[in-house]
Design an enzyme around this catalytic site. Structure first.
Site, PDB file in Angstrom:
ATOM      1  N   HIS A  82       0.843  -1.196   0.000  1.00 28.91           N
ATOM      2  CA  HIS A  82       0.000   0.000   0.000  1.00 28.91           C
ATOM      3  C   HIS A  82       0.875   1.242   0.000  1.00 28.91           C
ATOM      4  O   HIS A  82       1.861   1.324   0.715  1.00 28.91           O
ATOM      5  CB  HIS A  82      -0.905   0.021   1.234  1.00 28.91           C
ATOM      6  CG  HIS A  82      -1.787   1.225   1.288  1.00 28.91           C
ATOM      7  ND1 HIS A  82      -2.966   1.294   0.582  1.00 28.91           N
ATOM      8  CD2 HIS A  82      -1.651   2.406   1.918  1.00 28.91           C
ATOM      9  CE1 HIS A  82      -3.517   2.477   0.795  1.00 28.91           C
ATOM     10  NE2 HIS A  82      -2.741   3.171   1.596  1.00 28.91           N
ATOM     11  N   ASP A 161     -15.019   2.213   8.040  1.00 26.01           N
ATOM     12  CA  ASP A 161     -13.978   3.153   7.640  1.00 26.01           C
ATOM     13  C   ASP A 161     -14.519   4.172   6.636  1.00 26.01           C
ATOM     14  O   ASP A 161     -14.190   5.348   6.697  1.00 26.01           O
ATOM     15  CB  ASP A 161     -12.780   2.406   7.050  1.00 26.01           C
ATOM     16  CG  ASP A 161     -11.763   3.377   6.466  1.00 26.01           C
ATOM     17  OD1 ASP A 161     -11.183   4.151   7.240  1.00 26.01           O
ATOM     18  OD2 ASP A 161     -11.588   3.401   5.227  1.00 26.01           O
ATOM     19  N   ARG A 168     -14.535  12.381   9.181  1.00 24.04           N
ATOM     20  CA  ARG A 168     -13.247  13.006   9.500  1.00 24.04           C
ATOM     21  C   ARG A 168     -12.923  14.120   8.515  1.00 24.04           C
ATOM     22  O   ARG A 168     -12.374  15.163   8.881  1.00 24.04           O
ATOM     23  CB  ARG A 168     -12.131  11.951   9.484  1.00 24.04           C
ATOM     24  CG  ARG A 168     -12.189  11.006  10.674  1.00 24.04           C
ATOM     25  CD  ARG A 168     -11.308   9.798  10.424  1.00 24.04           C
ATOM     26  NE  ARG A 168      -9.932  10.162  10.158  1.00 24.04           N
ATOM     27  CZ  ARG A 168      -9.078   9.430   9.433  1.00 24.04           C
ATOM     28  NH1 ARG A 168      -9.450   8.287   8.896  1.00 24.04           N
ATOM     29  NH2 ARG A 168      -7.846   9.850   9.242  1.00 24.04           N
ATOM     30  N   SER A 183      -7.296   3.134   9.584  1.00 22.63           N
ATOM     31  CA  SER A 183      -8.062   3.211   8.341  1.00 22.63           C
ATOM     32  C   SER A 183      -7.368   2.402   7.238  1.00 22.63           C
ATOM     33  O   SER A 183      -7.981   1.556   6.572  1.00 22.63           O
ATOM     34  CB  SER A 183      -8.195   4.693   7.946  1.00 22.63           C
ATOM     35  OG  SER A 183      -8.659   4.839   6.633  1.00 22.63           O
ATOM     36  N   LYS A 187      -8.405  -1.772   5.796  1.00 26.54           N
ATOM     37  CA  LYS A 187      -8.736  -2.111   4.407  1.00 26.54           C
ATOM     38  C   LYS A 187      -7.856  -3.240   3.876  1.00 26.54           C
ATOM     39  O   LYS A 187      -8.318  -4.118   3.152  1.00 26.54           O
ATOM     40  CB  LYS A 187      -8.606  -0.865   3.520  1.00 26.54           C
ATOM     41  CG  LYS A 187      -9.796   0.077   3.705  1.00 26.54           C
ATOM     42  CD  LYS A 187      -9.681   1.325   2.842  1.00 26.54           C
ATOM     43  CE  LYS A 187      -8.727   2.308   3.428  1.00 26.54           C
ATOM     44  NZ  LYS A 187      -9.180   3.684   3.516  1.00 26.54           N
TER      45      LYS A 187
HETATM   46  N1  URA Z   1      -5.757   6.985   3.528  1.00 25.37           N
HETATM   47  C1  URA Z   1      -6.708   6.225   4.116  1.00 25.37           C
HETATM   48  O1  URA Z   1      -7.118   5.212   3.557  1.00 25.37           O
HETATM   49  N2  URA Z   1      -7.194   6.604   5.303  1.00 25.37           N
HETATM   50  C2  URA Z   1      -6.788   7.714   5.947  1.00 25.37           C
HETATM   51  O2  URA Z   1      -7.258   7.995   7.018  1.00 25.37           O
HETATM   52  C3  URA Z   1      -5.793   8.496   5.321  1.00 25.37           C
HETATM   53  C4  URA Z   1      -5.297   8.097   4.128  1.00 25.37           C
END
Ligand code: URA
Ligand code: CA
Length: 434
Positions: A82, A161, A168, A183, A187
């Protein structure tokens, strides 16, 4: 349990238990806990932070809030990678076939891009015929048979999320390390990763503006990963200028092909070798970074990396002949050079501004509904530290419309030409243990 008491507990700086965090995430996901309470909770985390244990509980509660992809039918350690938002970041296109050619399964679930960063599936979509909206069963079969496949992100992955991130975004609580870390990690875990390699970007336009902040985020994610039983490694890399020379979908596919042929830009090659070596380490294929890099380099030199790329594209319905003839990729109608206005040295090339210029050109989306033009984008001719003469081309704009004045203006705003330049390192730190 009452949500207001849990908000007050966090506000007082106390650590919540696993049961309390699960109560919050489950209640928020199914709508029993309203947005205003969840926003107050996010703000309390923003100011008081979270312990590593709390961040791990939050990660798992979010990972389990929706669909979870079961990749257990794939043999071997499934490693995912990622990156926290790069511009012109073509590493996944290179790494998927390169790492797979070493015998490590790459089961990649990827999203579409939004804003100044491009999405991996958008890049693959520049290849005629390439299908990524495939059933999970087909995806698993492809990985089992050929070691590599890419699938679009499932609609109901980590709904907690998705909802929390939207809150947020409008409550000033994005910039919180435990919230960002959980977060991202939630994922990856829901997408079935056994091991995770993270590329945390630092730069003016990145989430993390300083190396110290990026290091803190990277270490938090590595700790969460290891705490929940997923081996996690990280790299902290520079995103003060775009990666490689190409920005734009078809142009980045071409750059990835060059890289798989051993002719890639130095910075892209370096980052791919380090991230790829970490993926091999996470999969227990090699035990050191040096060993991993050597294995990857061999696969590039002996043609196996490119051969794997061609097979992978073909198995997902794409025209693999693009690897031998890049003119088969979508081509832009106009090629317009951007001349330097002064003599000097390129001292700054703000990546997110370059990414925004490419988006305005049609290479990216401003809103989810926007359509991408795969052919358009930018090829840089100068990077930070390069000398330029007045009138010399800084880059070429690949466009399907003749009028690119706004794009040019944005690019001039993104570049600084001075008397001298300080070249920052590409990789600040490699984190291989918790
Ligand atoms: N990328 C994400 O997937 N989540 C965040 O909170 C910030 C960047
Ligand atoms: Ca690039």
């Amino acid at each position: 349990m009452r949500m207001v008491e849990l908000i007050e507990k966090k506000q007082a700086g106390q650590a919540l238990t696993e049961a309390e965090i699960r109560f919050i995430i489950e209640g928020f996901t199914d709508g029993r806990i309203p947005d205003y309470q969840m926003s107050a909770f996010a703000m309390a985390i923003y100011f008081k932070g979270m312990t590593e244990e709390e961040a791990s509980y939050l990660t798992m509660a979010m990972a389990e809030s929706g669909d979870q992809i079961d990749l257990s039918a794939i043999e071997g350690v499934k490693v995912d990678k990622h990156s926290t938002g790069g511009v012109g970041d073509t590493t996944t296109l290179v790494l998927a076939p390169l790492v797979a050619s070493c015998g490590v399964p790459v089961a990649k679930m990827s999203g579409r891009g939004l804003g100044h960063t491009g999405g991996t599936v958008d890049k693959f979509e520049a290849i005629e015929g390439f299908r990524y909206e495939i059933p999970i069963e087909e995806f698993i079969d492809l990985v089992n048979q050929h070691k590599v496949a890419v699938v679009g992100q499932s609609g109901n992955l980590t709904p907690a999320d998705k909802k929390l991130y939207a809150l947020r975004d409008v409550t000033g609580t994005v910039q919180s390390i435990p919230l960002i870390a959980s977060s991202i990690m939630s994922k990856k875990i829901a997408a079935g990763a056994d091991a995770i390699v993270l590329d945390v970007k630092v730069g003016e336009g990145a989430f993390m503006k300083t190396v110290e902040e990026a290091e803190k985020l990277a270490r938090t994610m590595v700790k969460i990963g290891n705490q929940v039983g997923r081996k996690t490694l990280a790299v902290i890399s520079n995103m003060n200028e775009p990666l490689g020379y190409a920005i734009g979908n078809a142009l980045e596919v071409e750059e990835a092909i060059q890289t798989l042929k051993g002719q890639g830009p130095a910075d892209l090659v370096e980052l791919c070798l380090v991230l790829g070596a970490q993926m091999l380490m996470a999969a227990n294929k090699v035990s050191t970074l040096e060993e991993g890099k050597a294995m990857l380099q061999t696969q590039i030199e002996n043609g196996q990396a490119l051969a794997t790329f061609k097979q992978f594209i073909k198995h997902q319905g794409g025209n693999e002949k693009i690897a031998d003839d890049v003119t088969l990729l979508p081509q832009a109608q106009y090629k317009i050079e951007l001349p330097a206005l002064t003599d000097g040295v390129v001292s700054n090339w703000v990546a997110n501004k370059v990414g925004e210029a490419a988006m305005v050109l049609g290479a990216g989306r401003e809103t989810k509904e926007d359509k991408i033009d795969p052919a358009v984008g930018l090829i840089l001719h100068k990077k930070v530290g390069d000398k330029v003469q007045k009138g010399e081309a800084l880059l070429t704009i690949y466009s399907n419309r003749e009028d690119v004045e706004e794009v040019k203006q944005r690019l001039y705003d993104a570049i600084t030409i001075s008397d001298s330049a300080k070249k920052e390192p590409l990789i600040y730190e490699v984190i291989t243990e918790a």
